[in-house]
Design a protein around this motif. Structure first.
Motif, PDB file in Angstrom:
ATOM      1  N   MET A 240       1.063  -1.373   0.194  1.00 34.64           N
ATOM      2  CA  MET A 240       0.294  -0.376  -0.125  1.00 34.64           C
ATOM      3  C   MET A 240       0.551   1.682  -0.223  1.00 34.64           C
ATOM      4  O   MET A 240       1.152   2.174  -0.499  1.00 34.64           O
ATOM      5  N   LYS A 241       2.303   0.676   0.927  1.00 30.85           N
ATOM      6  CA  LYS A 241       2.917   2.417   0.488  1.00 30.85           C
ATOM      7  C   LYS A 241       3.262   2.569  -0.913  1.00 30.85           C
ATOM      8  O   LYS A 241       3.338   3.703  -1.381  1.00 30.85           O
ATOM      9  N   ALA A 244       1.091   3.858  -2.762  1.00 32.30           N
ATOM     10  CA  ALA A 244       0.521   5.095  -2.709  1.00 32.30           C
ATOM     11  C   ALA A 244       1.469   6.453  -3.123  1.00 32.30           C
ATOM     12  O   ALA A 244       1.179   7.625  -3.307  1.00 32.30           O
ATOM     13  N   THR A 245       3.023   5.947  -3.061  1.00 29.23           N
ATOM     14  CA  THR A 245       3.733   6.618  -3.462  1.00 29.23           C
ATOM     15  C   THR A 245       2.509   7.299  -4.986  1.00 29.23           C
ATOM     16  O   THR A 245       3.679   7.959  -5.649  1.00 29.23           O
ATOM     17  N   ILE A 247       0.054   6.485  -6.272  1.00 30.00           N
ATOM     18  CA  ILE A 247      -1.276   7.829  -6.466  1.00 30.00           C
ATOM     19  C   ILE A 247      -0.824   9.921  -6.319  1.00 30.00           C
ATOM     20  O   ILE A 247      -1.910  10.198  -6.512  1.00 30.00           O
ATOM     21  N   ALA A 248       0.147   9.099  -5.291  1.00 28.99           N
ATOM     22  CA  ALA A 248       0.442  11.124  -4.940  1.00 28.99           C
ATOM     23  C   ALA A 248       1.318  11.531  -6.163  1.00 28.99           C
ATOM     24  O   ALA A 248       2.098  12.473  -5.959  1.00 28.99           O
TER      25      ALA A 248
END
Lengths: 325, 325
Positions: A240-241, A244-245, A247-248
């Motif tokens: 998920m991390k 997340a990178t 998605i950002a």
């Protein structure tokens, strides 16, 4: 010897490879760790080419386009240079993996090709050495030179030899995966492009190396102790991390599809119901559920309420590449 | 005066408020910036309570539970203390907002209540001062004391007065939103709980303050210049960074639902087709599409292929709170 056939299995990273520090040599920003799966593999037959002065290549019975052939030829050049045998070859590969759907078919493909080259050209490399060659076809192929739980060490500086794979546990215990096929089509954005876009534009990417180092340090003893919930929790968080990178990034992007979220929610519901299982995702929409292999059928049943059974594949741990004929 | 009725509008943050530095005073970690919307509002009638010695409260005709009444009473105590008038009141609120579905009904609710209190208790605060009181009911209510584009300044240290809202642009130009209702139900995880879980466990949260500061510095001149694509691009990226911090929490969580991804993809497709529009999301599954108000109908039509029209609401910019009667 005129022909050789190798089978190599795909692997699913539990601690993700996301970012190269050296694009030419496929040297990664971080180390990573995977579980090899026995249900998804590539079989590659390599033979001296007696029909043509150039390399030829078929994948699943199809002739490949010029870019793919060039990439494979450059890969094989490493073995021609090592052995001094500058002969053209014919490569015939069969994927038992949905190509480019996020199941890392390139991992099994380049592991099988590296193994076949090592045999045909007589280069006699160990699997550890061979992993540093497989890496240059596809980063994740490095880990497919071994079975079970395998670490791919990031290595040092620009030293290709230092970035190799190593099995840390045979995974000969109650562990496996349920692979949920969200989309068997070719994905819209390749992992290479998503990786480069993320590194260039995501403000959170700069924390990725340290968070991976922490996760690796925690998951290795958990694997040694066969502490399944800890392994799963670290793997899910790490995946998920990584997402997340992505998605950002700017513009924002995601490999998730609506059904990916449905699958994640099923896993969370199963956990709440007391069945330990954890999801991971790569640069594609498919969801892989890490579970006790003994509970995989029960977990598959829960998924069958939302997904047809032909989209659900249970796999136990796989071995390293081996010679078929 | 025995009774007063105020209407206040909700607002959608383009630069998100995500994290408190002081929970008691609702002082935020960062400044934030929003657009007030004229289609979503709360109307609140406040009157002296002649039936009871305690405060009473109805929301949409329902009597509220004791926790909600206590929260509202504590809020009103601020105005009793300011004015010296220690009388119980009856509050009657009507939400024209799907409560707790991520459309910030608490923003319009506490902005309306603060405005009504200011009137009934005769405290005569300016909207700027009043915003520091509304804040203590709900952080996002701070921004609903103004219309158009409004900045909520994070302020200094533990000084409540320093953390107020201020309108920077009336938004009296071609801008609006299409709100896509993914789920009108109460959300599973409140924004307060999601916020605290993220701050405590997400490794990326530590970069949130600096990334917000950069986004604010870039979006304010873009608003001054009415540079719509730049405003949209910064807002979309900021929202996705907020959601990335949530996705990277441990255990991972997300406010996204499968249809949220569908809505994001429609926006990306519209942009590819040359229609400028950008999405933002708060701590809930709904997707808000920032667009040219003149193009909102065309954008709504594209959404109607996937969403029934009763789930699609177009809104222009709203004003600050005003007295109804």
């Amino acid at each position: 010897m005129d022909t050789t056939t190798y089978r190599a299995y795909t692997n699913i990273a539990l601690i993700k490879y996301w970012g190269k520090r050296n694009k030419e040599l496929f040297l990664p920003v971080t180390s990573s760790l995977s579980l090899t799966l026995n249900e998804f593999y590539t079989e590659t037959t390599l033979e001296w080419n007696t029909q043509s002065n150039e390399d030829t290549f078929t994948l699943d019975g199809q002739i490949l386009d010029i870019n793919a052939i060039e990439k494979v030829s450059r890969f094989i050049n490493m073995f021609r240079d090592l052995s001094g045998i500058h002969r053209p070859v014919h490569v015939k590969s069969t994927n038992h993996v949905p190509t480019a759907a996020g199941l890392a078919s390139s991992a099994s493909a380049f592991a099988a090709l590296a193994s076949a080259c090592n045999d045909l050209f007589g280069t006699n490399l160990s699997n550890k050495e061979l992993s540093t060659y497989a890496r240059r076809g596809s980063g994740s192929a490095t880990r497919s030179l071994f079975g079970g739980f395998t670490v791919w060490h990031k290595g040092i500086g620009d030293e290709s030899d230092s970035s190799y794979a190593e099995m840390i546990d045979e995974a000969d215990w109650d562990i496996g995966m349920l692979v949920v096929m969200i989309n068997k089509e070719q994905k819209k954005i390749s992992s290479r492009v998503g990786m480069e876009h993320t590194i260039k534009t995501s403000p959170f990417y700069k924390l990725w190396p340290e968070t991976v180092a922490e996760d690796l340090e925690a998951i290795i003893p958990a694997i040694e102790n066969r502490d399944f919930p800890t392994i799963g929790q670290i793997a899910e968080h790490n995946a998920m991390k990584m997402h997340a990178t992505i998605i950002a990034a700017d513009p924002s992007m995601t490999y998730w599809e609506p059904e990916s979220l449905t699958a994640m929610n099923i896993v969370r519901d199963l956990r709440e119901a007391g069945i330990p299982c954890y999801f991971t995702m790569d640069a594609g929409p498919n969801v892989k559920v890490l579970c006790r292999l003994s509970q995989a059928e029960e977990i598959k049943k829960a998924f069958e309420k939302h997904f047809s059974s032909d989209r659900l594949v249970i796999s136990g741990p796989g071995k390293g590449p081996h010679k078929i004929s």
